[in-house]
Design a protein around this motif. Structure first.
Motif, PDB file in Angstrom:
ATOM      1  N   PHE A  82       0.912  -1.192  -0.009  1.00 36.84           N
ATOM      2  CA  PHE A  82       0.086  -0.016  -0.065  1.00 36.84           C
ATOM      3  C   PHE A  82       0.869   1.201   0.117  1.00 36.84           C
ATOM      4  O   PHE A  82       2.179   1.146  -0.067  1.00 36.84           O
ATOM      5  N   TYR A  83       0.260   2.578   0.054  1.00 33.69           N
ATOM      6  CA  TYR A  83       1.232   3.739   0.189  1.00 33.69           C
ATOM      7  C   TYR A  83       0.310   4.671   0.930  1.00 33.69           C
ATOM      8  O   TYR A  83      -1.011   4.569   1.115  1.00 33.69           O
ATOM      9  N   THR A  84       0.985   5.676   1.644  1.00 37.40           N
ATOM     10  CA  THR A  84       0.477   6.492   2.553  1.00 37.40           C
ATOM     11  C   THR A  84       0.747   7.719   1.940  1.00 37.40           C
ATOM     12  O   THR A  84       1.629   7.911   1.201  1.00 37.40           O
ATOM     13  N   LEU A  85      -0.008   8.773   2.435  1.00 36.65           N
ATOM     14  CA  LEU A  85       0.183  10.211   1.898  1.00 36.65           C
ATOM     15  C   LEU A  85       0.406  11.133   3.073  1.00 36.65           C
ATOM     16  O   LEU A  85      -0.188  11.195   4.114  1.00 36.65           O
ATOM     17  N   ASN A  86       1.526  11.792   2.878  1.00 39.11           N
ATOM     18  CA  ASN A  86       2.019  12.710   3.801  1.00 39.11           C
ATOM     19  C   ASN A  86       2.315  12.253   5.342  1.00 39.11           C
ATOM     20  O   ASN A  86       1.839  12.998   6.098  1.00 39.11           O
ATOM     21  N   GLY A  87       2.614  11.075   5.328  1.00 38.72           N
ATOM     22  CA  GLY A  87       2.800  10.522   6.815  1.00 38.72           C
ATOM     23  C   GLY A  87       1.590  10.124   7.375  1.00 38.72           C
ATOM     24  O   GLY A  87       1.616   9.761   8.708  1.00 38.72           O
ATOM     25  N   GLY A  88       0.319   9.892   6.639  1.00 36.96           N
ATOM     26  CA  GLY A  88      -0.675   9.764   7.306  1.00 36.96           C
ATOM     27  C   GLY A  88      -1.104   8.203   7.732  1.00 36.96           C
ATOM     28  O   GLY A  88      -0.153   7.378   7.133  1.00 36.96           O
ATOM     29  N   THR A  89      -1.879   7.850   8.366  1.00 35.19           N
ATOM     30  CA  THR A  89      -2.178   6.307   8.839  1.00 35.19           C
ATOM     31  C   THR A  89      -2.866   5.715   7.741  1.00 35.19           C
ATOM     32  O   THR A  89      -3.017   4.392   7.649  1.00 35.19           O
ATOM     33  N   ARG A  90      -3.653   6.347   6.763  1.00 31.87           N
ATOM     34  CA  ARG A  90      -4.661   5.926   5.761  1.00 31.87           C
ATOM     35  C   ARG A  90      -3.752   5.030   4.964  1.00 31.87           C
ATOM     36  O   ARG A  90      -2.797   5.420   4.478  1.00 31.87           O
ATOM     37  N   LYS A  91      -4.226   3.794   4.429  1.00 32.64           N
ATOM     38  CA  LYS A  91      -3.570   3.022   3.558  1.00 32.64           C
ATOM     39  C   LYS A  91      -4.346   3.167   2.214  1.00 32.64           C
ATOM     40  O   LYS A  91      -5.503   2.584   2.192  1.00 32.64           O
ATOM     41  N   TYR A  92      -3.715   3.573   1.171  1.00 33.77           N
ATOM     42  CA  TYR A  92      -4.214   3.542  -0.123  1.00 33.77           C
ATOM     43  C   TYR A  92      -3.619   2.527  -0.976  1.00 33.77           C
ATOM     44  O   TYR A  92      -2.565   2.067  -0.750  1.00 33.77           O
ATOM     45  N   GLY A  93      -4.480   2.217  -2.082  1.00 27.97           N
ATOM     46  CA  GLY A  93      -3.892   0.949  -2.768  1.00 27.97           C
ATOM     47  C   GLY A  93      -3.739  -0.111  -2.120  1.00 27.97           C
ATOM     48  O   GLY A  93      -2.523  -0.742  -2.781  1.00 27.97           O
ATOM     49  N   GLN A  94      -4.238  -0.720  -1.267  1.00 27.90           N
ATOM     50  CA  GLN A  94      -4.068  -1.799  -0.708  1.00 27.90           C
ATOM     51  C   GLN A  94      -4.080  -3.059  -1.533  1.00 27.90           C
ATOM     52  O   GLN A  94      -5.259  -3.148  -2.405  1.00 27.90           O
ATOM     53  N   ALA A  95      -3.164  -4.018  -1.450  1.00 29.73           N
ATOM     54  CA  ALA A  95      -3.228  -5.400  -2.183  1.00 29.73           C
ATOM     55  C   ALA A  95      -2.440  -6.385  -1.444  1.00 29.73           C
ATOM     56  O   ALA A  95      -1.629  -5.994  -0.777  1.00 29.73           O
ATOM     57  N   SER A  96      -3.001  -7.602  -1.211  1.00 30.13           N
ATOM     58  CA  SER A  96      -2.567  -8.568  -0.600  1.00 30.13           C
ATOM     59  C   SER A  96      -2.449 -10.043  -1.229  1.00 30.13           C
ATOM     60  O   SER A  96      -3.390 -10.271  -2.091  1.00 30.13           O
ATOM     61  N   LYS A  97      -1.344 -10.796  -0.785  1.00 30.71           N
ATOM     62  CA  LYS A  97      -1.547 -12.050  -1.307  1.00 30.71           C
ATOM     63  C   LYS A  97      -1.121 -12.944  -0.060  1.00 30.71           C
ATOM     64  O   LYS A  97      -0.403 -12.474   0.949  1.00 30.71           O
ATOM     65  N   SER A  98      -1.774 -14.118  -0.081  1.00 30.97           N
ATOM     66  CA  SER A  98      -1.557 -15.156   1.196  1.00 30.97           C
ATOM     67  C   SER A  98      -0.965 -16.054   0.775  1.00 30.97           C
ATOM     68  O   SER A  98      -1.161 -16.775  -0.181  1.00 30.97           O
ATOM     69  N   TYR A  99       0.219 -16.316   1.602  1.00 36.88           N
ATOM     70  CA  TYR A  99       1.290 -17.471   1.247  1.00 36.88           C
ATOM     71  C   TYR A  99       0.648 -18.700   2.438  1.00 36.88           C
ATOM     72  O   TYR A  99       0.801 -18.559   3.547  1.00 36.88           O
ATOM     73  N   LEU A 100       0.370 -19.836   1.858  1.00 34.67           N
ATOM     74  CA  LEU A 100      -0.069 -21.016   2.570  1.00 34.67           C
ATOM     75  C   LEU A 100       0.416 -22.303   2.072  1.00 34.67           C
ATOM     76  O   LEU A 100       0.091 -22.489   0.723  1.00 34.67           O
ATOM     77  N   ASN A 101       1.048 -23.017   3.013  1.00 37.23           N
ATOM     78  CA  ASN A 101       1.556 -24.297   2.324  1.00 37.23           C
ATOM     79  C   ASN A 101       1.162 -25.377   2.929  1.00 37.23           C
ATOM     80  O   ASN A 101       0.804 -25.485   4.195  1.00 37.23           O
ATOM     81  N   ARG A 102       0.607 -26.494   2.190  1.00 39.70           N
ATOM     82  CA  ARG A 102      -0.406 -27.468   2.676  1.00 39.70           C
ATOM     83  C   ARG A 102       0.460 -28.682   2.962  1.00 39.70           C
ATOM     84  O   ARG A 102       0.772 -29.537   2.447  1.00 39.70           O
ATOM     85  N   ASN A 103       1.391 -28.450   4.289  1.00 41.48           N
ATOM     86  CA  ASN A 103       2.188 -29.331   4.624  1.00 41.48           C
ATOM     87  C   ASN A 103       1.409 -30.562   5.334  1.00 41.48           C
ATOM     88  O   ASN A 103       0.553 -30.251   6.092  1.00 41.48           O
ATOM     89  N   ILE A 104       1.422 -31.746   5.212  1.00 43.63           N
ATOM     90  CA  ILE A 104       0.913 -32.786   5.537  1.00 43.63           C
ATOM     91  C   ILE A 104       1.198 -33.048   7.153  1.00 43.63           C
ATOM     92  O   ILE A 104       0.464 -33.910   7.813  1.00 43.63           O
TER      93      ILE A 104
END
Length: 249
Positions: A161-183
């Motif tokens: 994501f990115y922030t504007l002028n040091g603010g806390t709001r998160k713009y343009g959020q994108a996520s991927k989840s990494y999960l391994n199916r270990n037996i």
């Protein structure tokens, strides 16, 4: 002779209209400085056609149309001038950006950690809208010393994501989840257990934000998180071809 009289009449009419501050073509009641009546037809600018302008792709796609822009001097142009445009090149070189890795330790209290990987500064003299498109590549590991793949069955989320002028709001959020199916999860692992998948992942996003007159700072960040107790995670950023596009309106 009739044509000559008609031409003289047309120019006389145009001069009279120009003196009054309005010029009409095909109308005797112009509403703007230049008013083209619907009976006139389309407006053609020869310098913008496929044979005279390199940004018009009509020679390749004869039936296609192309956006028309206005530059800072008021000239019509087909050449778009964005604030930032990687245009097929790598936007973020992992050997040159301020921080190219992010690590989450098993002892982390809140199960997440973030880093700033790039900063843009932009100055505008009026209220504006900024379009931001980006794509960032990354790889996920368990540890960096030595570099090991994830073998447990816990999920990790990598957000950008990115922030504007040091603010806390998160713009343009994108996520991927990494999960391994270990037996076999949790430990111990058997020598025959599969290890985590390898390869690049991408986070991509498009946003529009409002800017007021002044200088603004956009900080692009990456965050890695897991469930609690936190899981050891190591992420390498910008390991493939990344992109950035920013345009002001």
């Amino acid at each position: 002779m009739k044509k000559i009289y008609s031409l003289i009449a047309f120019f006389t009419y145009s001069i009279l209209q120009a003196q009054s501050g309005f010029v009409g073509i095909g109308t005797s009641n112009p509403q703007q400085k230049l008013d083209l009546d619907k009976s006139v037809g389309t407006l053609r600018v020869e310098s913008l056609d496929k044979d005279n302008n390199p940004y018009n792709g009509g020679n390749l796609q004869p039936t296609a149309t192309y956006p028309l822009y206005v530059d800072s001097n008021g000239f019509l142009t087909l050449n778009m001038q964005p604030f930032a445009n990687s245009d097929g090149t790598d936007a973020y070189d992992n050997t040159a950006i301020p921080t190219s890795t992010i690590k989450l330790t098993a002892a982390d209290a809140d199960g997440k950690n973030e880093t700033n990987f790039f900063t843009y500064t932009i100055t505008v003299t009026r209220n504006a809208i900024l379009e931001v498109k980006y794509s960032l590549s990354f790889e996920v590991f368990q540890t960096d010393a030595p570099l090991t793949m994830i073998r447990d069955g816990g999920a990790r989320r990598v957000s950008t994501f990115y922030t504007l002028n040091g603010g806390t709001r998160k713009y343009g959020q994108a996520s991927k989840s990494y999960l391994n199916r270990n037996i076999n999860n949790p430990l111990p692992f058997l020598s025959t257990d599969r290890i985590g998948a390898t390869g690049q992942l991408f986070n991509s996003s498009t946003t529009y934000i409002q800017l007021t007159p002044g200088t603004h700072t956009l900080r692009f960040k990456a965050e890695v998180s897991s469930n609690l107790p936190s899981l050891a995670t190591y992420v390498r950023l910008a390991i493939d071809t990344d992109s950035i596009f920013m345009r002001l309106y």
